[in-house]
Design a protein around this motif. Sequence first.
Motif, PDB file in Angstrom:
ATOM      1  N   GLY A 332      43.838  45.906  46.199  1.00 38.77           N
ATOM      2  CA  GLY A 332      44.767  44.991  45.536  1.00 38.77           C
ATOM      3  C   GLY A 332      45.402  43.993  46.472  1.00 38.77           C
ATOM      4  N   GLN A 333      44.969  43.994  47.741  1.00 35.87           N
ATOM      5  CA  GLN A 333      45.452  43.007  48.701  1.00 35.87           C
ATOM      6  C   GLN A 333      45.271  41.593  48.155  1.00 35.87           C
ATOM      7  OE1 GLN A 333      46.996  42.550  51.500  1.00 35.87           O
ATOM      8  NE2 GLN A 333      46.393  40.427  51.873  1.00 35.87           N
ATOM      9  N   ASP A 334      44.130  41.345  47.541  1.00 32.48           N
ATOM     10  CA  ASP A 334      43.885  40.065  46.882  1.00 32.48           C
ATOM     11  C   ASP A 334      43.032  40.336  45.651  1.00 32.48           C
ATOM     12  OD1 ASP A 334      44.115  37.353  46.477  1.00 32.48           O
ATOM     13  OD2 ASP A 334      42.469  36.797  47.804  1.00 32.48           O
ATOM     14  N   VAL A 335      43.177  39.514  44.636  1.00 32.75           N
ATOM     15  CA  VAL A 335      42.383  39.656  43.414  1.00 32.75           C
ATOM     16  C   VAL A 335      41.974  38.280  42.922  1.00 32.75           C
ATOM     17  CG1 VAL A 335      43.542  41.803  42.715  1.00 32.75           C
ATOM     18  CG2 VAL A 335      44.405  39.600  41.876  1.00 32.75           C
ATOM     19  N   ILE A 342      35.903  40.649  37.830  1.00 23.88           N
ATOM     20  CA  ILE A 342      37.075  40.710  38.704  1.00 23.88           C
ATOM     21  C   ILE A 342      36.618  41.162  40.084  1.00 23.88           C
ATOM     22  CG2 ILE A 342      39.185  42.027  39.200  1.00 23.88           C
ATOM     23  CD1 ILE A 342      39.674  42.182  36.189  1.00 23.88           C
ATOM     24  N   VAL A 343      37.187  40.565  41.119  1.00 23.19           N
ATOM     25  CA  VAL A 343      36.959  41.043  42.478  1.00 23.19           C
ATOM     26  C   VAL A 343      38.309  41.432  43.066  1.00 23.19           C
ATOM     27  CG1 VAL A 343      37.033  38.689  43.437  1.00 23.19           C
ATOM     28  CG2 VAL A 343      35.958  40.531  44.746  1.00 23.19           C
ATOM     29  N   TYR A 361      35.695  45.211  45.862  1.00 17.66           N
ATOM     30  CA  TYR A 361      35.116  45.873  44.695  1.00 17.66           C
ATOM     31  C   TYR A 361      34.946  44.863  43.572  1.00 17.66           C
ATOM     32  CZ  TYR A 361      36.660  50.098  47.151  1.00 17.66           C
ATOM     33  OH  TYR A 361      36.862  51.085  48.089  1.00 17.66           O
ATOM     34  N   ILE A 362      33.836  44.970  42.867  1.00 19.46           N
ATOM     35  CA  ILE A 362      33.579  44.141  41.700  1.00 19.46           C
ATOM     36  C   ILE A 362      33.745  44.994  40.451  1.00 19.46           C
ATOM     37  CG2 ILE A 362      31.956  42.625  40.505  1.00 19.46           C
ATOM     38  CD1 ILE A 362      32.662  41.517  43.200  1.00 19.46           C
ATOM     39  N   PHE A 363      34.495  44.477  39.486  1.00 20.24           N
ATOM     40  CA  PHE A 363      34.631  45.099  38.174  1.00 20.24           C
ATOM     41  C   PHE A 363      34.100  44.126  37.130  1.00 20.24           C
ATOM     42  CE2 PHE A 363      37.636  47.229  40.837  1.00 20.24           C
ATOM     43  CZ  PHE A 363      37.710  48.533  40.361  1.00 20.24           C
ATOM     44  N   ALA A 392      37.477  35.696  46.290  1.00 19.84           N
ATOM     45  CA  ALA A 392      37.371  34.712  45.217  1.00 19.84           C
ATOM     46  C   ALA A 392      36.076  34.968  44.463  1.00 19.84           C
ATOM     47  CB  ALA A 392      37.393  33.290  45.776  1.00 19.84           C
ATOM     48  N   ILE A 393      36.036  34.571  43.201  1.00 14.59           N
ATOM     49  CA  ILE A 393      34.835  34.773  42.402  1.00 14.59           C
ATOM     50  C   ILE A 393      34.649  33.589  41.461  1.00 14.59           C
ATOM     51  CG2 ILE A 393      35.996  36.085  40.564  1.00 14.59           C
ATOM     52  CD1 ILE A 393      33.453  37.922  40.593  1.00 14.59           C
TER      53      ILE A 393
END
Length: 519
Positions: A332-335, A342-343, A361-363, A392-393
């Motif tokens: 959760g440092q960055d999303v 979601i990354v 992690y990729i969701f 980023a995604i």
Amino acid sequence: MKRILLLIIPLLFSTTINAQGWGQTQKIVPDDRSQSQQFGSDVDIDGNFAVVGMLPSANETNVYIFENDGSGNWIQVQKLESPDYNQFDHFGYSVAISGDYIFVGAWGEDRDATNSNFLQAAGAVYVFQKQPSGLFDFVQKIVASDRETLNAFGYTVAVDGDYALVSPVRHDYDETGNNFLDDAGAAYIFELDSGGTWNEVQKIVASDRAAFDYFGQLAIAVNGNYIAIGSYGEDEDENGTNLILSAGSAYIFERGTNGIWSETQKIVASDRSQGVFFGWSIGVNGNQVVVGSNQDNEFRGAAYTFERNANGIWNQTQKLIASNAFPGDRFGQDVDIDGNRIVVGSHLKHIGSQGDDGAAYIFEDKAGVWTETAFIYDAFYKSSEYFGFTVAISGDFAFVGAYGDEEDENEENNLNGAGAAFMFDVNEPNTLSVVKSDFESIIKAYPNPVQNVLNLDLGRYYDNTRLHVYNILGQEVFSKNYNNSRIIEVEFYNQSKGLYIVELALENQIHSRVKVTKQ
């Protein structure tokens, strides 16, 4: 382009080797990399363009633009420099891209838009626009209408379409410039007019602002008519009651038909607790919001998803945690969120050492449920890379910064703190971890490539596990039975470099065969 290549040997084994998408396609470094550059401290991506910033350890900082050439190669096409550089401006500390515009924060800048009226570290943002030539030119410098000494405007930036959002590292006054509250926080909205000028149209603060809430300091996001802002130091729930120190919160603003942005809802975690910093990071896309809480559960970290219903209410839909979480990972440092993906960054995750290698992690949204589909990291991990510090995604690509990385794109030419960024493609096989085949659990194998010990996380405990390791010739080099095990450590100390197949039989049934490279 450097790719991680693993041979496929279909004749040796009859069972298909399962591999996820989101494989690494490229490690990216600048053409002028140098020691302590800390390239990759901030990253963003939109379509075929990716932008990378740097931490301010170097006196002169720059921003680098990379373009997808259509064949999966991301090529450096430009280096952006401050048009009015001064030492300690920290140009490039924050970056954002949307369409034809790139926003670059310079929180240490002392002068206003006319390069006058000195105020130490009041901060500024530089806007670059894509030209018919394909290059991005500087077009505007923006500052806060109520700029102050040491506010560090530009510490965080976000942009989407005709709207941009900028926050300072600290701010003490409300939207009218009154009611002092230490570090309560604020954010500034800029809109692109028909003449191509970005104008400040509104300053926003939390409706229940309080000292040391840090509203907007680290987490701001804008998409369409929605703005989401994190306030990780906030103490009260959505009703302004039930004080829990630094449980954190986030605020949703929506743009009305009159063009005014109004706070419509305060959101908090359903399981809020002290010091978890909900609102440390944030992303918004359409009617979906994701909020990072990187100190949740002994610093394992978590992320929360919210969805806007037909009545305009944002409801929590899920709490995301890493499948292989350990204390101190800071998941959760960055999303970031784009569409149904979601990354989440976890920059202190230990991969093959005890030194903050980092991971992400990729969701993906699977029939309304956010499901972890990939666990990604630097295949050539080393201590203190901080991979996943920023993520980023966009579409099929996930972009991850690792500002502590020391090697170039060929894993050579060591430079302390030079930094790097990594590109992952949903269409590229991911050999870093393994997905389930015919059992209900998900197996993860990491690190891969492996140097000494391969970790196998079976997803749950099994009474009987049989492990076989084969070399490239199909010869068995190791086998062992395990009872009541979930985590298995496979030693590769004495194996030669090359490709190996790890076969797992769970409860006497073949589950998966995993390709592993020994370095």
